[in-house]
Structures are given as C-alpha cells and as structure tokens.
Write a protein that holds these residues in place. Structure first.
Motif, PDB file in Angstrom:
ATOM      1  N   TYR A   1       9.474  29.242  43.214  1.00  9.79           N
ATOM      2  CA  TYR A   1      10.427  28.813  42.191  1.00  9.79           C
ATOM      3  C   TYR A   1       9.823  29.325  40.848  1.00  9.79           C
ATOM      4  CZ  TYR A   1      13.050  26.154  45.432  1.00  9.79           C
ATOM      5  OH  TYR A   1      13.600  25.749  46.592  1.00  9.79           O
ATOM      6  N   THR A   2       8.728  29.872  40.611  1.00  8.96           N
ATOM      7  CA  THR A   2       8.053  30.269  39.583  1.00  8.96           C
ATOM      8  C   THR A   2       8.776  31.839  39.341  1.00  8.96           C
ATOM      9  OG1 THR A   2       5.878  29.219  39.810  1.00  8.96           O
ATOM     10  CG2 THR A   2       5.923  31.138  38.358  1.00  8.96           C
ATOM     11  N   GLU A   3       8.927  32.408  40.621  1.00  6.35           N
ATOM     12  CA  GLU A   3       9.449  33.899  40.428  1.00  6.35           C
ATOM     13  C   GLU A   3      10.793  33.900  40.164  1.00  6.35           C
ATOM     14  OE1 GLU A   3      12.013  36.665  42.295  1.00  6.35           O
ATOM     15  OE2 GLU A   3      11.231  34.660  43.270  1.00  6.35           O
ATOM     16  N   MET A   4      11.663  32.878  40.637  1.00  6.73           N
ATOM     17  CA  MET A   4      13.113  32.629  40.262  1.00  6.73           C
ATOM     18  C   MET A   4      13.245  32.296  38.993  1.00  6.73           C
ATOM     19  SD  MET A   4      14.408  33.537  43.119  1.00  6.73           S
ATOM     20  CE  MET A   4      16.178  32.831  42.899  1.00  6.73           C
ATOM     21  N   THR A   5      12.216  31.527  38.333  1.00  6.55           N
ATOM     22  CA  THR A   5      12.421  30.604  36.981  1.00  6.55           C
ATOM     23  C   THR A   5      12.477  32.078  35.962  1.00  6.55           C
ATOM     24  OG1 THR A   5      11.729  28.813  37.634  1.00  6.55           O
ATOM     25  CG2 THR A   5      11.469  29.494  35.172  1.00  6.55           C
ATOM     26  N   TYR A   6      11.401  32.889  36.040  1.00  4.73           N
ATOM     27  CA  TYR A   6      11.143  33.952  34.859  1.00  4.73           C
ATOM     28  C   TYR A   6      11.564  35.369  35.320  1.00  4.73           C
ATOM     29  CZ  TYR A   6       8.318  30.445  32.720  1.00  4.73           C
ATOM     30  OH  TYR A   6       7.935  29.109  32.302  1.00  4.73           O
ATOM     31  N   LEU A   7      12.226  35.404  36.647  1.00  3.52           N
ATOM     32  CA  LEU A   7      12.537  36.818  36.923  1.00  3.52           C
ATOM     33  C   LEU A   7      13.643  37.524  35.902  1.00  3.52           C
ATOM     34  CD1 LEU A   7      12.669  39.092  39.449  1.00  3.52           C
ATOM     35  CD2 LEU A   7      14.586  37.679  40.339  1.00  3.52           C
ATOM     36  N   SER A   8      14.464  36.934  35.609  1.00  3.34           N
ATOM     37  CA  SER A   8      15.502  37.679  34.807  1.00  3.34           C
ATOM     38  C   SER A   8      14.918  37.871  33.253  1.00  3.34           C
ATOM     39  CB  SER A   8      16.745  36.956  34.650  1.00  3.34           C
ATOM     40  OG  SER A   8      16.639  35.832  34.219  1.00  3.34           O
ATOM     41  N   VAL A   9      13.990  36.928  32.900  1.00  3.32           N
ATOM     42  CA  VAL A   9      13.423  36.792  31.570  1.00  3.32           C
ATOM     43  C   VAL A   9      12.374  37.837  31.655  1.00  3.32           C
ATOM     44  CG1 VAL A   9      11.859  35.448  29.786  1.00  3.32           C
ATOM     45  CG2 VAL A   9      13.845  34.267  31.258  1.00  3.32           C
ATOM     46  N   TYR A  10      11.596  38.053  32.447  1.00  2.58           N
ATOM     47  CA  TYR A  10      10.446  39.380  32.546  1.00  2.58           C
ATOM     48  C   TYR A  10      11.131  40.543  32.692  1.00  2.58           C
ATOM     49  CZ  TYR A  10       6.199  41.740  33.757  1.00  2.58           C
ATOM     50  OH  TYR A  10       5.378  42.536  33.743  1.00  2.58           O
ATOM     51  N   ALA A  11      12.216  40.555  33.557  1.00  2.67           N
ATOM     52  CA  ALA A  11      12.878  41.861  33.805  1.00  2.67           C
ATOM     53  C   ALA A  11      13.495  42.475  32.282  1.00  2.67           C
ATOM     54  CB  ALA A  11      14.044  41.672  34.581  1.00  2.67           C
ATOM     55  N   ALA A  12      13.820  41.376  31.449  1.00  2.00           N
ATOM     56  CA  ALA A  12      14.482  41.961  30.140  1.00  2.00           C
ATOM     57  C   ALA A  12      13.279  42.462  29.198  1.00  2.00           C
ATOM     58  CB  ALA A  12      15.332  40.637  29.529  1.00  2.00           C
ATOM     59  N   GLU A  13      12.008  41.627  29.550  1.00  5.48           N
ATOM     60  CA  GLU A  13      10.878  41.960  28.476  1.00  5.48           C
ATOM     61  C   GLU A  13      10.517  43.369  28.732  1.00  5.48           C
ATOM     62  OE1 GLU A  13       9.301  40.211  26.275  1.00  5.48           O
ATOM     63  OE2 GLU A  13      10.821  38.590  26.185  1.00  5.48           O
ATOM     64  N   ILE A  14      10.610  43.941  29.972  1.00  5.21           N
ATOM     65  CA  ILE A  14       9.977  45.245  30.286  1.00  5.21           C
ATOM     66  C   ILE A  14      10.962  46.231  30.129  1.00  5.21           C
ATOM     67  CG2 ILE A  14       8.324  44.085  31.744  1.00  5.21           C
ATOM     68  CD1 ILE A  14       9.851  45.031  34.326  1.00  5.21           C
ATOM     69  N   GLY A  15      12.173  45.844  29.814  1.00  6.25           N
ATOM     70  CA  GLY A  15      13.121  47.119  29.271  1.00  6.25           C
ATOM     71  C   GLY A  15      14.473  46.827  30.252  1.00  6.25           C
ATOM     72  N   VAL A  16      14.659  46.153  31.324  1.00 11.59           N
ATOM     73  CA  VAL A  16      15.925  46.270  31.964  1.00 11.59           C
ATOM     74  C   VAL A  16      17.060  45.484  31.230  1.00 11.59           C
ATOM     75  CG1 VAL A  16      16.943  45.061  34.308  1.00 11.59           C
ATOM     76  CG2 VAL A  16      14.470  45.688  34.051  1.00 11.59           C
ATOM     77  N   THR A  17      17.893  46.095  31.296  1.00  8.80           N
ATOM     78  CA  THR A  17      19.046  45.634  30.388  1.00  8.80           C
ATOM     79  C   THR A  17      19.505  44.023  30.980  1.00  8.80           C
ATOM     80  OG1 THR A  17      20.842  46.387  32.259  1.00  8.80           O
ATOM     81  CG2 THR A  17      20.349  47.921  30.554  1.00  8.80           C
ATOM     82  N   ASN A  18      20.058  43.647  29.951  1.00 13.08           N
ATOM     83  CA  ASN A  18      20.490  41.987  29.955  1.00 13.08           C
ATOM     84  C   ASN A  18      21.376  41.818  31.163  1.00 13.08           C
ATOM     85  OD1 ASN A  18      18.671  41.043  27.794  1.00 13.08           O
ATOM     86  ND2 ASN A  18      19.988  41.396  26.289  1.00 13.08           N
ATOM     87  N   LYS A  19      22.530  42.823  31.182  1.00 15.17           N
ATOM     88  CA  LYS A  19      23.538  42.359  32.249  1.00 15.17           C
ATOM     89  C   LYS A  19      22.742  42.788  33.392  1.00 15.17           C
ATOM     90  CE  LYS A  19      27.919  44.263  33.385  1.00 15.17           C
ATOM     91  NZ  LYS A  19      28.885  45.211  33.160  1.00 15.17           N
ATOM     92  N   PHE A  20      21.968  43.523  33.693  1.00  8.97           N
ATOM     93  CA  PHE A  20      21.486  43.788  35.023  1.00  8.97           C
ATOM     94  C   PHE A  20      20.186  42.714  35.497  1.00  8.97           C
ATOM     95  CE2 PHE A  20      18.581  45.425  38.395  1.00  8.97           C
ATOM     96  CZ  PHE A  20      19.483  45.826  39.240  1.00  8.97           C
ATOM     97  N   ALA A  21      19.794  42.246  34.242  1.00  5.85           N
ATOM     98  CA  ALA A  21      18.875  41.143  34.477  1.00  5.85           C
ATOM     99  C   ALA A  21      19.157  39.787  35.143  1.00  5.85           C
ATOM    100  CB  ALA A  21      18.011  40.946  33.120  1.00  5.85           C
ATOM    101  N   PHE A  22      20.333  39.459  34.704  1.00  6.50           N
ATOM    102  CA  PHE A  22      21.157  38.466  35.142  1.00  6.50           C
ATOM    103  C   PHE A  22      21.446  38.470  36.541  1.00  6.50           C
ATOM    104  CE2 PHE A  22      22.122  37.052  30.662  1.00  6.50           C
ATOM    105  CZ  PHE A  22      22.087  35.795  30.780  1.00  6.50           C
ATOM    106  N   TYR A  23      21.839  39.680  37.191  1.00  2.00           N
ATOM    107  CA  TYR A  23      22.044  39.791  38.526  1.00  2.00           C
ATOM    108  C   TYR A  23      20.832  39.672  39.607  1.00  2.00           C
ATOM    109  CZ  TYR A  23      26.932  41.133  37.454  1.00  2.00           C
ATOM    110  OH  TYR A  23      28.107  40.982  37.113  1.00  2.00           O
ATOM    111  N   LEU A  24      19.766  40.006  38.706  1.00  2.00           N
ATOM    112  CA  LEU A  24      18.424  39.846  39.573  1.00  2.00           C
ATOM    113  C   LEU A  24      18.214  38.607  40.455  1.00  2.00           C
ATOM    114  CD1 LEU A  24      15.774  41.704  37.293  1.00  2.00           C
ATOM    115  CD2 LEU A  24      16.977  42.545  39.540  1.00  2.00           C
ATOM    116  N   VAL A  25      18.674  37.393  39.976  1.00  2.00           N
ATOM    117  CA  VAL A  25      18.426  36.139  40.452  1.00  2.00           C
ATOM    118  C   VAL A  25      19.504  36.119  41.619  1.00  2.00           C
ATOM    119  CG1 VAL A  25      19.181  33.658  40.251  1.00  2.00           C
ATOM    120  CG2 VAL A  25      18.049  35.053  38.332  1.00  2.00           C
ATOM    121  N   ALA A  26      20.759  36.620  41.457  1.00  2.00           N
ATOM    122  CA  ALA A  26      21.559  36.752  42.542  1.00  2.00           C
ATOM    123  C   ALA A  26      21.161  37.539  43.686  1.00  2.00           C
ATOM    124  CB  ALA A  26      22.997  37.165  41.936  1.00  2.00           C
ATOM    125  N   ILE A  27      20.690  38.680  43.208  1.00  2.00           N
ATOM    126  CA  ILE A  27      19.931  39.750  44.335  1.00  2.00           C
ATOM    127  C   ILE A  27      19.053  39.095  44.918  1.00  2.00           C
ATOM    128  CG2 ILE A  27      18.874  41.956  44.645  1.00  2.00           C
ATOM    129  CD1 ILE A  27      20.308  43.002  42.196  1.00  2.00           C
TER     130      ILE A  27
END
Length: 304
Positions: free
Chosen positions: A264-290
């Motif tokens: 759950y630590t990973e699930m909480t910060y997955l999209s946030v951390y992805a956006a921090e390292i340059g992943v687009t916000n749109k795709f970062a949202f989908y990382l939780v679903a993936i």
C-alpha cells in the motif's frame, strides 16, 4: 440417497478429525473437553453436511485500492497546502481500517451476524463516498474518506472472505483467487473512470459516479451474500488473544502486516512519484489501474 449419506458421513469424520487435531495443537487452557466434537455438535451440523456447492455469485469491488488516484489529485488540486505525508494519512487510515474491524467483526460472523452488519456497512460506505464529493477541507476528507470509508470497508471485507468457505471446499483456492480479482477489478476501473471523468464533470460528479457504481455492486452483494453453516459458539470472547499462543499464526499475522505495508505504500505514491520523475500526468494516473490489473492476473495464475 446412498451417495448423500456417504457425503454426510465423510464430513462428520472430517469434523471429528479437525476437532481432535485442533485440541492437540493448542495448550489445554485454550480448548477444553467441551470444545471437542460431541454427538450434540455433530447432530447440529449433520443437516448442513455434504460437499459445499463449490459455486455461487459473490463479488466485491476493491474501491479502497483506488487511493493512489486521490493522493495525486489532492496534492495537486484540492489540498495543495497539505503535505504529501499529511494527505497520505487519509489513505493510511483507510487501509488500516480494512483489517482492524476483523478483530471483532469476525467474532460476530461466527455467532451468526452477517446480513445486518453487512447492510449497515453498505450504507455507511455509500454515505461516506457521497460526502467525500462535498468535502473541501482536510479534516472533512479524513473523517468521511479515511475513518468512515475505511471502517465500512473493513466491516464488509472480513465476512466476505469468511463466507467463501461456507460454499467452497474443493475449489476454495480458486474461489479466493477470484475474490481477490474483485479487488483488482475495482482498483482498475475506478482510476480509469476518474481519469476520464474529472476533466469532463469535475471532482464532485466523478465521486458521485463512483458512488453510483458502488451502489450497484454493493446492492448485488447484499442480495447474494449468505451463510451456509449455522452459528457457532466463538471461543475466547470478542477478542481471542489466546489464538496468538500459536507461533505459526502469530508469525503469519506479523508477516501480513509487513506485506501490506509494502504494497500500500507503493500504491499510495506510485502516480505521485511517476509525475515527479517526468511521466506525464495523464499516464501517471493510469499506473494505479495498471498495477491493480497486474495483481489480478497474478491472483488468477498463482497455484493453490
């Protein structure tokens, strides 16, 4: 008729063996002679004996697994003045309350209470979801989504797992895996719906749509969930601390805590951390679903 009688006899033998083995594994102060299988106990359960039907339509969607979507949106839009760690307390409380109510709701389930707690928790969860849509301040989100939503989900989760073994025996492993996939389905659907609806109808109506989805899913659950076995006299009171005298059980519980802490630590910060390292916000949202969809595949493919 002969085949049915054979099934009943086999189940009674299994029950006797189970009581004997259990009595041998635990210290004498946990199980007394009265707790072993007696003719009265066997007579009580004989009419329920026979192979479980190994089937049934029971499903429950994993709304809680969507928290990563909220964490990112709250940090960027709704609660920008609250730090990531502070916001994460909402999700952490939800996750903790998924399991803590099991300490008492499991005992109530053993005593035969299923429909009423399940029905009340359904309404509480729906109320909290629709209230979340109206929240504007941190403390409101914490109460509605963290405390209320988490408590309701925990009351739903425990009995939903326990009742599976009332209906499945030979295929209980498969049934539990399918049950776990329900959580993955919810954790996949809700982030995708949220990603596409928030730009169109904004946050409030997106959460209301979530509520209507849950209304349908929980309504089906209320209709279909049921017990097969009669109530039993739960040993050890509402909180059975004596169960922790078993080292294997204690180690299993501790291992589960660390396992879910990592997940759950990973699930909480997955999209946030992805956006921090340059992943687009749109795709970062989908990382939780993936991530939730991948866990569903893993649940179905693992061996029993």
């Amino acid at each position: 008729m002969l085949e049915e009688t054979t099934h009943i006899s086999e189940d009674l033998e299994v029950a006797q063996d189970a009581f004997s083995l259990t009595a041998g594994k635990y210290p004498g102060n946990i199980l007394s002679v009265d707790d072993k299988a007696s003719s009265a106990v066997l007579d009580k359960y004989s009419k329920y004996a026979g192979d479980p039907p190994d089937g049934g339509a029971k499903a429950w969607f994993g709304y809680i697994n969507t928290w990563g979507l909220y964490q990112d949106y709250y940090e960027c839009v709704l609660l920008p003045d609250s730090g990531p760690s502070t916001i994460a307390w909402i999700g952490s409380t939800q996750y903790a309350l998924m399991f803590i109510p099991g300490l008492f709701i499991g005992r109530l389930f053993d005593l035969g209470y299923l429909k009423l707690p399940y029905f009340i928790a359904n309404y509480l969860l729906l109320i909290c979801v629709f209230l979340t849509a109206e929240c504007t301040q941190y403390w409101q989100f914490f109460l509605a989504q963290g405390l209320g939503g988490g408590l309701a989900s925990g009351i739903l989760f425990g009995p939903a797992v326990g009742v599976i073994h009332h209906w499945f025996l030979k295929r209980s492993g498969l049934a539990l895996r399918v049950f776990a996939v329900g959580s993955s389905i919810g954790g996949t659907i809700f982030p995708i719906v949220g990603q596409n609806l928030i730009p169109l109808v904004r946050f409030k109506w997106t959460i209301r749509v979530f509520g209507f989805i849950l209304l349908i899913a929980l309504g089906i659950g209320n209709i279909t969930i049921d017990r097969k076995l009669p109530p039993m006299n739960a040993l050890g009171g509402l909180f059975n601390w004596a169960a922790f005298h078993n080292p294997a059980y204690t180690v299993y519980c501790i291992a589960g805590i660390f396992c879910f802490l990592g997940i759950y630590t990973e699930m909480t910060y997955l999209s946030v951390y992805a956006a921090e390292i340059g992943v687009t916000n749109k795709f970062a949202f989908y990382l939780v679903a993936i991530a939730n969809a991948s866990s569903g595949v893993g649940s179905l493919t693992k061996t029993t």
